[in-house]
Motif scaffolding. Structure first.
Motif, PDB file in Angstrom:
ATOM      1  N   ILE A 138       0.865  -1.183   0.000  1.00  0.00           N
ATOM      2  CA  ILE A 138       0.000   0.000   0.000  1.00  0.00           C
ATOM      3  C   ILE A 138       0.897   1.228   0.000  1.00  0.00           C
ATOM      4  O   ILE A 138       1.652   1.454   0.953  1.00  0.00           O
ATOM      5  CB  ILE A 138      -0.927   0.026   1.248  1.00  0.00           C
ATOM      6  CG1 ILE A 138      -1.603  -1.325   1.489  1.00  0.00           C
ATOM      7  CG2 ILE A 138      -1.961   1.146   1.120  1.00  0.00           C
ATOM      8  CD1 ILE A 138      -2.442  -1.837   0.343  1.00  0.00           C
ATOM      9  N   PHE A 169      -0.753  -0.646  -4.519  1.00  0.00           N
ATOM     10  CA  PHE A 169      -1.958   0.193  -4.572  1.00  0.00           C
ATOM     11  C   PHE A 169      -1.597   1.600  -4.124  1.00  0.00           C
ATOM     12  O   PHE A 169      -1.127   1.803  -2.993  1.00  0.00           O
ATOM     13  CB  PHE A 169      -3.042  -0.381  -3.657  1.00  0.00           C
ATOM     14  CG  PHE A 169      -3.431  -1.782  -4.016  1.00  0.00           C
ATOM     15  CD1 PHE A 169      -4.273  -2.028  -5.094  1.00  0.00           C
ATOM     16  CD2 PHE A 169      -2.939  -2.866  -3.292  1.00  0.00           C
ATOM     17  CE1 PHE A 169      -4.629  -3.326  -5.434  1.00  0.00           C
ATOM     18  CE2 PHE A 169      -3.294  -4.160  -3.627  1.00  0.00           C
ATOM     19  CZ  PHE A 169      -4.137  -4.396  -4.708  1.00  0.00           C
ATOM     20  N   GLY A 184      13.745  18.594  -2.968  1.00  0.00           N
ATOM     21  CA  GLY A 184      15.014  17.885  -3.136  1.00  0.00           C
ATOM     22  C   GLY A 184      15.182  16.766  -2.122  1.00  0.00           C
ATOM     23  O   GLY A 184      14.520  16.734  -1.083  1.00  0.00           O
ATOM     24  N   GLN A 235      17.697  11.222   6.473  1.00  0.00           N
ATOM     25  CA  GLN A 235      17.740   9.767   6.332  1.00  0.00           C
ATOM     26  C   GLN A 235      16.369   9.107   6.186  1.00  0.00           C
ATOM     27  O   GLN A 235      16.290   7.880   6.153  1.00  0.00           O
ATOM     28  CB  GLN A 235      18.459   9.151   7.554  1.00  0.00           C
ATOM     29  CG  GLN A 235      19.966   9.297   7.503  1.00  0.00           C
ATOM     30  CD  GLN A 235      20.575   8.499   6.363  1.00  0.00           C
ATOM     31  OE1 GLN A 235      20.304   7.322   6.192  1.00  0.00           O
ATOM     32  NE2 GLN A 235      21.399   9.148   5.552  1.00  0.00           N
ATOM     33  N   ASP A 249       8.081   5.797   6.342  1.00  0.00           N
ATOM     34  CA  ASP A 249       7.452   6.770   7.241  1.00  0.00           C
ATOM     35  C   ASP A 249       6.247   6.187   7.972  1.00  0.00           C
ATOM     36  O   ASP A 249       5.910   6.642   9.069  1.00  0.00           O
ATOM     37  CB  ASP A 249       7.006   8.006   6.443  1.00  0.00           C
ATOM     38  CG  ASP A 249       8.148   8.994   6.222  1.00  0.00           C
ATOM     39  OD1 ASP A 249       9.303   8.633   6.520  1.00  0.00           O
ATOM     40  OD2 ASP A 249       7.872  10.115   5.744  1.00  0.00           O
ATOM     41  N   ALA A 295       8.831  23.103   8.216  1.00  0.00           N
ATOM     42  CA  ALA A 295       9.815  23.236   7.132  1.00  0.00           C
ATOM     43  C   ALA A 295       9.248  24.211   6.123  1.00  0.00           C
ATOM     44  O   ALA A 295       8.058  24.185   5.848  1.00  0.00           O
ATOM     45  CB  ALA A 295      10.045  21.894   6.453  1.00  0.00           C
ATOM     46  N   ILE A 354      -6.164   4.044  -6.280  1.00  0.00           N
ATOM     47  CA  ILE A 354      -6.853   3.089  -5.378  1.00  0.00           C
ATOM     48  C   ILE A 354      -6.389   3.377  -3.956  1.00  0.00           C
ATOM     49  O   ILE A 354      -5.193   3.247  -3.643  1.00  0.00           O
ATOM     50  CB  ILE A 354      -6.494   1.629  -5.731  1.00  0.00           C
ATOM     51  CG1 ILE A 354      -6.741   1.397  -7.201  1.00  0.00           C
ATOM     52  CG2 ILE A 354      -7.200   0.661  -4.780  1.00  0.00           C
ATOM     53  CD1 ILE A 354      -7.790   0.438  -7.555  1.00  0.00           C
ATOM     54  N   ILE A 412       8.586   6.266  -2.129  1.00  0.00           N
ATOM     55  CA  ILE A 412       9.945   5.718  -2.258  1.00  0.00           C
ATOM     56  C   ILE A 412       9.996   4.310  -1.656  1.00  0.00           C
ATOM     57  O   ILE A 412      10.555   3.381  -2.245  1.00  0.00           O
ATOM     58  CB  ILE A 412      10.964   6.641  -1.542  1.00  0.00           C
ATOM     59  CG1 ILE A 412      10.844   8.093  -2.011  1.00  0.00           C
ATOM     60  CG2 ILE A 412      12.385   6.108  -1.690  1.00  0.00           C
ATOM     61  CD1 ILE A 412      11.050   8.335  -3.451  1.00  0.00           C
ATOM     62  N   LEU A 472       6.024  19.491  10.326  1.00  0.00           N
ATOM     63  CA  LEU A 472       6.740  18.211  10.354  1.00  0.00           C
ATOM     64  C   LEU A 472       6.205  17.308  11.462  1.00  0.00           C
ATOM     65  O   LEU A 472       6.237  17.682  12.644  1.00  0.00           O
ATOM     66  CB  LEU A 472       8.239  18.455  10.557  1.00  0.00           C
ATOM     67  CG  LEU A 472       8.915  19.220   9.420  1.00  0.00           C
ATOM     68  CD1 LEU A 472      10.376  19.499   9.747  1.00  0.00           C
ATOM     69  CD2 LEU A 472       8.805  18.451   8.100  1.00  0.00           C
ATOM     70  N   GLN A 515      -2.979   5.659  -3.801  1.00  0.00           N
ATOM     71  CA  GLN A 515      -4.199   6.469  -3.803  1.00  0.00           C
ATOM     72  C   GLN A 515      -4.202   7.536  -4.905  1.00  0.00           C
ATOM     73  O   GLN A 515      -5.250   7.868  -5.435  1.00  0.00           O
ATOM     74  CB  GLN A 515      -4.385   7.129  -2.434  1.00  0.00           C
ATOM     75  CG  GLN A 515      -3.306   8.135  -2.087  1.00  0.00           C
ATOM     76  CD  GLN A 515      -3.508   8.773  -0.718  1.00  0.00           C
ATOM     77  OE1 GLN A 515      -4.455   8.450  -0.013  1.00  0.00           O
ATOM     78  NE2 GLN A 515      -2.628   9.671  -0.339  1.00  0.00           N
ATOM     79  N   ALA A 537      13.592   4.192   4.411  1.00  0.00           N
ATOM     80  CA  ALA A 537      12.519   3.490   3.684  1.00  0.00           C
ATOM     81  C   ALA A 537      13.141   2.520   2.674  1.00  0.00           C
ATOM     82  O   ALA A 537      12.673   1.389   2.489  1.00  0.00           O
ATOM     83  CB  ALA A 537      11.611   4.505   2.991  1.00  0.00           C
TER      84      ALA A 537
END
Ligand code: FAD
Length: 382
Positions: free
Chosen positions: A9, A32, A44, A296, A285, A173, A130, A13, A266, A34, A301
Protein backbone atom coordinates in the motif's frame (compact mmCIF):
# COMPACT_ATOMS: atom_id res chain seq x y z
CA UNK A 1 6.75 -21.35 3.23
CA UNK A 2 8.35 -18.09 2.05
CA UNK A 3 6.01 -15.58 0.42
CA UNK A 4 5.08 -15.75 -3.28
CA UNK A 5 2.88 -12.66 -3.60
CA UNK A 6 2.61 -9.38 -1.66
CA UNK A 7 0.24 -6.41 -1.48
CA UNK A 8 1.98 -3.06 -1.05
CA UNK A 9 0.00 0.00 0.00
CA UNK A 10 1.61 3.23 -1.21
CA UNK A 11 3.85 3.87 -4.21
CA UNK A 12 6.21 6.36 -2.56
CA UNK A 13 9.94 5.72 -2.26
CA UNK A 14 9.44 2.84 0.21
CA UNK A 15 6.61 1.08 -1.67
CA UNK A 16 8.28 1.21 -5.09
CA UNK A 17 11.61 0.04 -3.66
CA UNK A 18 9.83 -2.83 -1.89
CA UNK A 19 8.20 -3.95 -5.15
CA UNK A 20 11.59 -4.00 -6.91
CA UNK A 21 13.37 -5.73 -4.03
CA UNK A 22 10.67 -8.43 -3.85
CA UNK A 23 10.76 -8.91 -7.61
CA UNK A 24 14.53 -9.34 -7.39
CA UNK A 25 13.82 -12.37 -5.20
CA UNK A 26 11.10 -13.75 -7.44
CA UNK A 27 8.17 -12.46 -5.35
CA UNK A 28 5.36 -10.74 -7.26
CA UNK A 29 3.36 -7.80 -5.89
CA UNK A 30 0.30 -5.61 -6.36
CA UNK A 31 1.05 -1.98 -5.45
CA UNK A 32 -1.96 0.19 -4.57
CA UNK A 33 -1.49 3.97 -4.69
CA UNK A 34 -4.20 6.47 -3.80
CA UNK A 35 -2.98 9.15 -6.23
CA UNK A 36 -4.40 8.87 -9.76
CA UNK A 37 -0.93 9.71 -11.08
CA UNK A 38 2.46 9.97 -9.42
CA UNK A 39 2.81 13.73 -9.61
CA UNK A 40 5.64 15.93 -8.38
CA UNK A 41 5.57 15.78 -4.59
CA UNK A 42 8.16 17.23 -2.24
CA UNK A 43 11.36 18.88 -3.34
CA UNK A 44 15.01 17.88 -3.14
CA UNK A 45 16.44 14.77 -1.53
CA UNK A 46 19.95 13.86 -0.46
CA UNK A 47 20.66 10.21 -1.14
CA UNK A 48 23.48 8.94 1.06
CA UNK A 49 25.74 5.95 0.25
CA UNK A 50 23.78 3.49 2.43
CA UNK A 51 20.74 4.13 0.22
CA UNK A 52 22.59 4.33 -3.10
CA UNK A 53 24.21 0.95 -2.32
CA UNK A 54 20.70 -0.58 -2.25
CA UNK A 55 19.65 1.32 -5.38
CA UNK A 56 22.70 -0.16 -7.15
CA UNK A 57 21.63 -3.68 -6.10
CA UNK A 58 18.20 -2.98 -7.58
CA UNK A 59 19.71 -1.89 -10.90
CA UNK A 60 18.59 1.76 -10.89
CA UNK A 61 21.72 3.56 -9.70
CA UNK A 62 23.30 4.10 -13.13
CA UNK A 63 20.19 5.91 -14.30
CA UNK A 64 20.15 8.04 -11.16
CA UNK A 65 23.81 9.00 -11.35
CA UNK A 66 23.20 10.31 -14.87
CA UNK A 67 20.47 12.57 -13.48
CA UNK A 68 21.78 13.72 -10.10
CA UNK A 69 24.68 15.84 -8.84
CA UNK A 70 27.36 14.47 -6.55
CA UNK A 71 28.37 17.21 -4.10
CA UNK A 72 32.05 17.38 -3.20
CA UNK A 73 31.26 18.19 0.43
CA UNK A 74 28.57 18.87 2.99
CA UNK A 75 29.42 22.20 4.56
CA UNK A 76 28.25 23.42 7.95
CA UNK A 77 28.15 27.21 7.92
CA UNK A 78 27.33 29.83 10.56
CA UNK A 79 24.05 31.52 9.64
CA UNK A 80 25.15 34.81 11.23
CA UNK A 81 28.69 35.19 9.84
CA UNK A 82 28.56 32.79 6.84
CA UNK A 83 31.87 31.35 8.10
CA UNK A 84 32.41 27.68 7.24
CA UNK A 85 32.60 25.73 10.49
CA UNK A 86 33.28 22.28 9.08
CA UNK A 87 32.97 20.26 5.88
CA UNK A 88 32.32 16.53 5.51
CA UNK A 89 33.96 15.33 2.29
CA UNK A 90 31.63 13.62 -0.23
CA UNK A 91 32.12 13.17 -4.03
CA UNK A 92 34.87 10.67 -4.86
CA UNK A 93 35.75 10.48 -1.14
CA UNK A 94 32.27 9.04 -0.42
CA UNK A 95 32.63 6.48 -3.19
CA UNK A 96 36.00 5.42 -1.79
CA UNK A 97 35.18 5.45 1.95
CA UNK A 98 31.63 4.11 1.88
CA UNK A 99 31.77 2.23 -1.41
CA UNK A 100 28.76 4.03 -2.93
CA UNK A 101 28.00 7.60 -4.09
CA UNK A 102 26.29 10.52 -2.32
CA UNK A 103 23.85 12.33 -4.63
CA UNK A 104 21.34 15.17 -4.58
CA UNK A 105 18.27 15.19 -6.81
CA UNK A 106 14.62 16.12 -6.99
CA UNK A 107 12.36 13.59 -5.26
CA UNK A 108 10.34 13.22 -8.49
CA UNK A 109 13.51 12.01 -10.27
CA UNK A 110 13.98 9.18 -7.77
CA UNK A 111 10.29 8.31 -7.81
CA UNK A 112 10.12 8.29 -11.63
CA UNK A 113 13.26 6.14 -11.91
CA UNK A 114 11.83 3.60 -9.45
CA UNK A 115 8.44 3.79 -11.15
CA UNK A 116 9.89 3.09 -14.62
CA UNK A 117 11.71 0.04 -13.22
CA UNK A 118 8.50 -1.19 -11.54
CA UNK A 119 6.43 -0.75 -14.71
CA UNK A 120 9.05 -2.64 -16.73
CA UNK A 121 9.06 -5.56 -14.28
CA UNK A 122 6.46 -8.27 -15.04
CA UNK A 123 6.36 -9.30 -11.37
CA UNK A 124 5.06 -5.85 -10.30
CA UNK A 125 1.49 -4.60 -10.95
CA UNK A 126 0.84 -0.95 -10.11
CA UNK A 127 -2.74 0.19 -9.45
CA UNK A 128 -3.14 3.98 -9.35
CA UNK A 129 -6.10 5.87 -7.89
CA UNK A 130 -6.85 3.09 -5.38
CA UNK A 131 -6.99 4.16 -1.77
CA UNK A 132 -6.91 1.66 1.07
CA UNK A 133 -9.77 2.47 3.42
CA UNK A 134 -10.27 -0.62 5.58
CA UNK A 135 -10.40 -3.70 3.36
CA UNK A 136 -7.51 -4.66 1.11
CA UNK A 137 -8.22 -3.69 -2.53
CA UNK A 138 -8.52 -6.50 -5.07
CA UNK A 139 -5.19 -7.38 -6.69
CA UNK A 140 -4.05 -9.99 -9.19
CA UNK A 141 -4.04 -12.71 -6.56
CA UNK A 142 -4.44 -13.11 -2.80
CA UNK A 143 -1.47 -11.68 -0.91
CA UNK A 144 0.38 -13.58 1.78
CA UNK A 145 1.77 -10.34 3.22
CA UNK A 146 0.48 -6.74 3.35
CA UNK A 147 3.19 -4.08 3.37
CA UNK A 148 2.10 -0.65 4.63
CA UNK A 149 4.30 1.85 2.79
CA UNK A 150 1.61 4.52 3.03
CA UNK A 151 3.55 7.27 4.77
CA UNK A 152 3.16 9.21 7.99
CA UNK A 153 -0.68 9.14 7.87
CA UNK A 154 -0.73 5.36 7.27
CA UNK A 155 -4.08 3.54 7.18
CA UNK A 156 -2.43 0.12 7.30
CA UNK A 157 -1.46 0.91 10.90
CA UNK A 158 -5.09 0.31 11.88
CA UNK A 159 -4.49 -3.43 11.46
CA UNK A 160 -1.68 -3.40 14.02
CA UNK A 161 -2.36 -3.07 17.71
CA UNK A 162 0.12 -0.65 19.32
CA UNK A 163 1.23 0.79 15.96
CA UNK A 164 3.02 4.18 15.89
CA UNK A 165 0.96 7.39 15.66
CA UNK A 166 1.82 10.71 13.99
CA UNK A 167 2.84 13.46 16.38
CA UNK A 168 3.61 17.11 15.57
CA UNK A 169 7.30 17.81 16.13
CA UNK A 170 6.94 21.52 16.83
CA UNK A 171 8.91 22.28 13.67
CA UNK A 172 7.86 23.75 10.35
CA UNK A 173 9.82 23.24 7.13
CA UNK A 174 9.60 25.88 4.47
CA UNK A 175 10.80 25.29 0.99
CA UNK A 176 11.61 27.41 -1.99
CA UNK A 177 13.93 27.40 -4.97
CA UNK A 178 16.49 29.87 -6.27
CA UNK A 179 17.46 30.16 -9.92
CA UNK A 180 21.19 29.77 -10.54
CA UNK A 181 21.59 33.36 -11.76
CA UNK A 182 20.03 34.67 -8.52
CA UNK A 183 22.12 32.49 -6.21
CA UNK A 184 24.01 34.50 -3.61
CA UNK A 185 27.78 34.04 -3.31
CA UNK A 186 27.66 31.80 -0.24
CA UNK A 187 25.97 29.04 -2.27
CA UNK A 188 28.11 26.94 -4.55
CA UNK A 189 27.17 24.22 -6.98
CA UNK A 190 29.68 21.73 -5.65
CA UNK A 191 28.35 21.30 -2.12
CA UNK A 192 25.40 20.87 0.19
CA UNK A 193 25.36 23.86 2.56
CA UNK A 194 23.73 23.67 5.98
CA UNK A 195 23.41 27.13 7.54
CA UNK A 196 23.00 26.99 11.30
CA UNK A 197 21.28 29.57 13.50
CA UNK A 198 19.40 29.75 16.78
CA UNK A 199 16.09 27.77 16.64
CA UNK A 200 16.40 27.38 12.87
CA UNK A 201 18.62 26.05 10.13
CA UNK A 202 18.58 26.09 6.34
CA UNK A 203 19.84 23.40 3.96
CA UNK A 204 20.68 24.43 0.38
CA UNK A 205 21.88 22.36 -2.54
CA UNK A 206 21.94 22.53 -6.33
CA UNK A 207 19.61 20.42 -8.48
CA UNK A 208 20.71 19.31 -11.92
CA UNK A 209 17.09 18.95 -13.06
CA UNK A 210 16.24 22.64 -12.59
CA UNK A 211 19.69 24.23 -12.69
CA UNK A 212 18.75 26.11 -9.51
CA UNK A 213 19.04 25.52 -5.79
CA UNK A 214 16.73 23.61 -3.48
CA UNK A 215 16.27 25.53 -0.22
CA UNK A 216 14.72 24.04 2.92
CA UNK A 217 14.62 25.93 6.19
CA UNK A 218 13.37 24.37 9.39
CA UNK A 219 12.30 26.47 12.28
CA UNK A 220 11.16 25.45 15.73
CA UNK A 221 8.81 27.30 17.99
CA UNK A 222 5.47 27.70 19.50
CA UNK A 223 3.48 26.95 16.38
CA UNK A 224 0.14 25.15 16.01
CA UNK A 225 0.48 22.80 13.03
CA UNK A 226 -3.04 22.95 11.58
CA UNK A 227 -2.76 26.35 9.97
CA UNK A 228 0.60 25.67 8.32
CA UNK A 229 0.05 23.96 5.02
CA UNK A 230 0.86 24.99 1.49
CA UNK A 231 0.88 28.73 0.79
CA UNK A 232 1.45 30.99 3.79
CA UNK A 233 -0.58 33.99 4.86
CA UNK A 234 1.20 37.34 5.09
CA UNK A 235 1.26 37.02 8.90
CA UNK A 236 2.93 33.60 8.66
CA UNK A 237 5.46 34.90 6.18
CA UNK A 238 6.24 37.83 8.50
CA UNK A 239 6.65 35.49 11.45
CA UNK A 240 9.09 33.31 9.57
CA UNK A 241 11.08 36.24 8.30
CA UNK A 242 11.34 37.53 11.85
CA UNK A 243 13.08 34.27 12.80
CA UNK A 244 15.87 35.04 10.31
CA UNK A 245 16.19 38.76 10.95
CA UNK A 246 19.35 38.33 13.03
CA UNK A 247 20.98 36.07 10.44
CA UNK A 248 23.43 37.34 7.89
CA UNK A 249 21.72 40.00 5.68
CA UNK A 250 22.32 37.87 2.56
CA UNK A 251 20.00 35.18 3.99
CA UNK A 252 17.41 37.50 5.50
CA UNK A 253 17.29 39.30 2.12
CA UNK A 254 16.75 36.05 0.26
CA UNK A 255 13.66 35.25 2.29
CA UNK A 256 12.19 38.69 1.76
CA UNK A 257 12.57 38.38 -2.02
CA UNK A 258 10.83 35.02 -2.28
CA UNK A 259 7.09 34.73 -2.59
CA UNK A 260 7.02 31.05 -3.70
CA UNK A 261 7.68 29.65 -0.22
CA UNK A 262 5.58 26.64 0.78
CA UNK A 263 5.19 25.32 4.33
CA UNK A 264 5.14 21.81 5.76
CA UNK A 265 4.41 21.08 9.40
CA UNK A 266 6.74 18.21 10.35
CA UNK A 267 5.22 15.15 11.99
CA UNK A 268 7.14 12.19 13.38
CA UNK A 269 5.87 8.74 14.32
CA UNK A 270 5.79 7.74 17.97
CA UNK A 271 7.58 4.43 18.71
CA UNK A 272 5.29 1.41 18.33
CA UNK A 273 4.71 -2.01 16.75
CA UNK A 274 5.46 -2.31 13.04
CA UNK A 275 3.86 -5.72 12.49
CA UNK A 276 0.90 -7.74 13.68
CA UNK A 277 2.65 -11.12 14.16
CA UNK A 278 0.59 -12.49 11.26
CA UNK A 279 0.80 -10.87 7.79
CA UNK A 280 0.83 -7.05 8.06
CA UNK A 281 4.00 -4.97 8.34
CA UNK A 282 4.90 -1.26 8.07
CA UNK A 283 7.95 0.25 6.38
CA UNK A 284 9.33 3.77 5.84
CA UNK A 285 7.45 6.77 7.24
CA UNK A 286 4.44 4.58 8.10
CA UNK A 287 6.65 2.80 10.67
CA UNK A 288 9.05 5.51 11.79
CA UNK A 289 8.55 8.95 10.20
CA UNK A 290 11.39 11.02 11.54
CA UNK A 291 12.57 14.61 11.46
CA UNK A 292 14.83 15.40 8.49
CA UNK A 293 17.77 16.47 10.70
CA UNK A 294 19.89 13.52 9.55
CA UNK A 295 18.43 13.50 5.97
CA UNK A 296 17.74 9.77 6.33
CA UNK A 297 13.95 9.26 6.05
CA UNK A 298 13.95 8.11 2.43
CA UNK A 299 17.20 6.21 2.97
CA UNK A 300 15.58 4.28 5.83
CA UNK A 301 12.52 3.49 3.68
CA UNK A 302 14.91 2.11 1.03
CA UNK A 303 16.89 0.02 3.54
CA UNK A 304 13.62 -1.25 5.12
CA UNK A 305 12.25 -2.35 1.75
CA UNK A 306 15.41 -4.22 0.80
CA UNK A 307 15.84 -6.02 4.11
CA UNK A 308 12.15 -6.93 4.42
CA UNK A 309 12.30 -8.55 0.97
CA UNK A 310 15.37 -10.55 2.04
CA UNK A 311 13.57 -11.88 5.13
CA UNK A 312 10.32 -12.62 3.28
CA UNK A 313 12.20 -14.60 0.63
CA UNK A 314 13.68 -17.00 3.13
CA UNK A 315 11.15 -17.51 5.96
CA UNK A 316 7.45 -17.95 6.67
CA UNK A 317 5.68 -14.55 6.76
CA UNK A 318 5.02 -14.23 10.49
CA UNK A 319 8.63 -15.09 11.30
CA UNK A 320 9.99 -12.81 8.56
CA UNK A 321 8.05 -9.72 9.70
CA UNK A 322 8.92 -10.26 13.40
CA UNK A 323 12.57 -10.65 12.50
CA UNK A 324 12.38 -7.56 10.29
CA UNK A 325 11.03 -5.51 13.20
CA UNK A 326 13.64 -6.81 15.66
CA UNK A 327 16.45 -6.27 13.19
CA UNK A 328 15.49 -2.72 12.09
CA UNK A 329 14.35 -1.23 15.41
CA UNK A 330 17.83 -0.59 16.93
CA UNK A 331 19.13 1.12 13.77
CA UNK A 332 16.09 3.37 13.53
CA UNK A 333 16.30 4.21 17.25
CA UNK A 334 19.97 5.15 16.86
CA UNK A 335 19.16 7.32 13.86
CA UNK A 336 16.42 9.10 15.75
CA UNK A 337 18.96 9.86 18.49
CA UNK A 338 21.33 11.20 15.87
CA UNK A 339 18.52 13.36 14.45
CA UNK A 340 17.70 14.68 17.93
CA UNK A 341 21.36 15.48 18.53
CA UNK A 342 21.62 17.28 15.19
CA UNK A 343 18.47 19.23 16.03
CA UNK A 344 20.01 20.32 19.35
CA UNK A 345 23.34 21.22 17.74
CA UNK A 346 21.97 22.90 14.58
CA UNK A 347 19.49 25.10 16.49
CA UNK A 348 21.74 25.91 19.47
CA UNK A 349 22.00 29.45 20.79
CA UNK A 350 24.14 31.38 23.31
CA UNK A 351 27.15 29.64 24.88
CA UNK A 352 26.13 26.22 23.50
CA UNK A 353 26.31 27.64 20.00
CA UNK A 354 29.79 29.07 20.66
CA UNK A 355 30.94 25.70 22.03
CA UNK A 356 29.46 23.93 18.99
CA UNK A 357 31.28 26.26 16.59
CA UNK A 358 34.62 25.69 18.34
CA UNK A 359 34.21 21.90 18.43
CA UNK A 360 33.18 21.78 14.76
CA UNK A 361 36.05 24.06 13.68
CA UNK A 362 38.57 21.78 15.39
CA UNK A 363 37.27 18.53 13.88
CA UNK A 364 39.32 17.29 10.92
CA UNK A 365 37.29 16.08 7.89
CA UNK A 366 38.41 12.46 8.50
CA UNK A 367 36.94 12.53 11.98
CA UNK A 368 33.64 14.04 10.74
CA UNK A 369 33.50 11.23 8.17
CA UNK A 370 34.26 8.58 10.79
CA UNK A 371 31.22 9.78 12.81
CA UNK A 372 29.07 8.86 9.79
CA UNK A 373 30.53 5.41 9.08
CA UNK A 374 27.73 3.59 10.92
CA UNK A 375 25.09 5.36 8.80
CA UNK A 376 26.71 5.54 5.36
CA UNK A 377 28.79 2.36 5.57
CA UNK A 378 25.80 0.14 6.45
CA UNK A 379 25.45 -3.04 4.41
CA UNK A 380 21.89 -4.40 4.51
CA UNK A 381 21.21 -8.11 4.99
CA UNK A 382 20.59 -10.04 1.81
P1 FAD B 1 5.75 8.58 1.33
O1 FAD B 1 6.81 9.19 0.46
O2 FAD B 1 4.92 9.50 2.15
O3 FAD B 1 4.83 7.69 0.39
C1 FAD B 1 3.59 7.18 0.84
C2 FAD B 1 2.73 6.87 -0.38
O4 FAD B 1 1.54 6.19 0.06
C3 FAD B 1 2.27 8.13 -1.11
O5 FAD B 1 2.46 7.97 -2.50
C4 FAD B 1 0.78 8.23 -0.74
O6 FAD B 1 0.00 8.85 -1.75
C5 FAD B 1 0.41 6.75 -0.57
N1 FAD B 1 -0.74 6.51 0.32
C6 FAD B 1 -0.99 7.10 1.52
N2 FAD B 1 -2.12 6.62 2.07
C7 FAD B 1 -2.63 5.71 1.19
C8 FAD B 1 -3.78 4.87 1.18
N3 FAD B 1 -4.66 4.88 2.20
N4 FAD B 1 -4.00 4.04 0.11
C9 FAD B 1 -3.11 4.02 -0.93
N5 FAD B 1 -1.99 4.81 -0.97
C10 FAD B 1 -1.75 5.63 0.07
N6 FAD B 1 14.94 11.74 3.37
C11 FAD B 1 16.19 11.46 2.89
O7 FAD B 1 16.58 10.26 2.85
N7 FAD B 1 17.01 12.45 2.45
C12 FAD B 1 16.65 13.78 2.51
O8 FAD B 1 17.41 14.66 2.10
C13 FAD B 1 15.36 14.11 3.03
N8 FAD B 1 14.96 15.40 3.11
C14 FAD B 1 13.73 15.69 3.61
C15 FAD B 1 13.35 17.06 3.76
C16 FAD B 1 12.11 17.38 4.29
C17 FAD B 1 11.73 18.83 4.48
C18 FAD B 1 11.21 16.33 4.66
C19 FAD B 1 9.85 16.66 5.22
C20 FAD B 1 11.58 15.00 4.54
C21 FAD B 1 12.85 14.67 4.03
N9 FAD B 1 13.26 13.33 3.90
C22 FAD B 1 14.51 13.04 3.45
C23 FAD B 1 12.35 12.24 4.32
C24 FAD B 1 11.66 11.55 3.14
O9 FAD B 1 11.06 12.48 2.29
C25 FAD B 1 10.61 10.55 3.66
O10 FAD B 1 11.11 9.86 4.77
C26 FAD B 1 10.28 9.54 2.55
O11 FAD B 1 9.73 10.19 1.42
C27 FAD B 1 9.29 8.48 3.09
O12 FAD B 1 8.94 7.61 2.05
P2 FAD B 1 7.69 6.61 2.21
O13 FAD B 1 7.65 5.84 0.93
O14 FAD B 1 7.80 5.88 3.49
O15 FAD B 1 6.41 7.53 2.36
Amino acid sequence: MPVEHAAIIGAGIGGLTAALALAGRGISSDIFEQAPELAEVGAGLQISPNASRVLAELGVLDRLTSLWLEPQSIRLISGSSLRELAAVPAGSFARYRWGAPYGVLHRKTLQKTLLDAVIANPLCALHLGIRLESDLPQGRRPAAVVIGADGVWSKVRQAISGAPAPQFSGNIAFRFTIAEREAPGFLDRSSVSALLGSSAHMVCYPLKETGGFNMVAITAGNIAPQAWQGKPTQAQQDLLQSRFRRWHPAIAGLLEQHSDITFWPLFEATPGKWQDGNKTVLIGDAAHAMMPFAAQGAAMAIEDAFELAAFLATRPVSEAISLFERHRTPRIAKLRQRGAFNRFAYHASGPIRLGRDIVLSLKPPQSLAADLDWIYGYHPVG
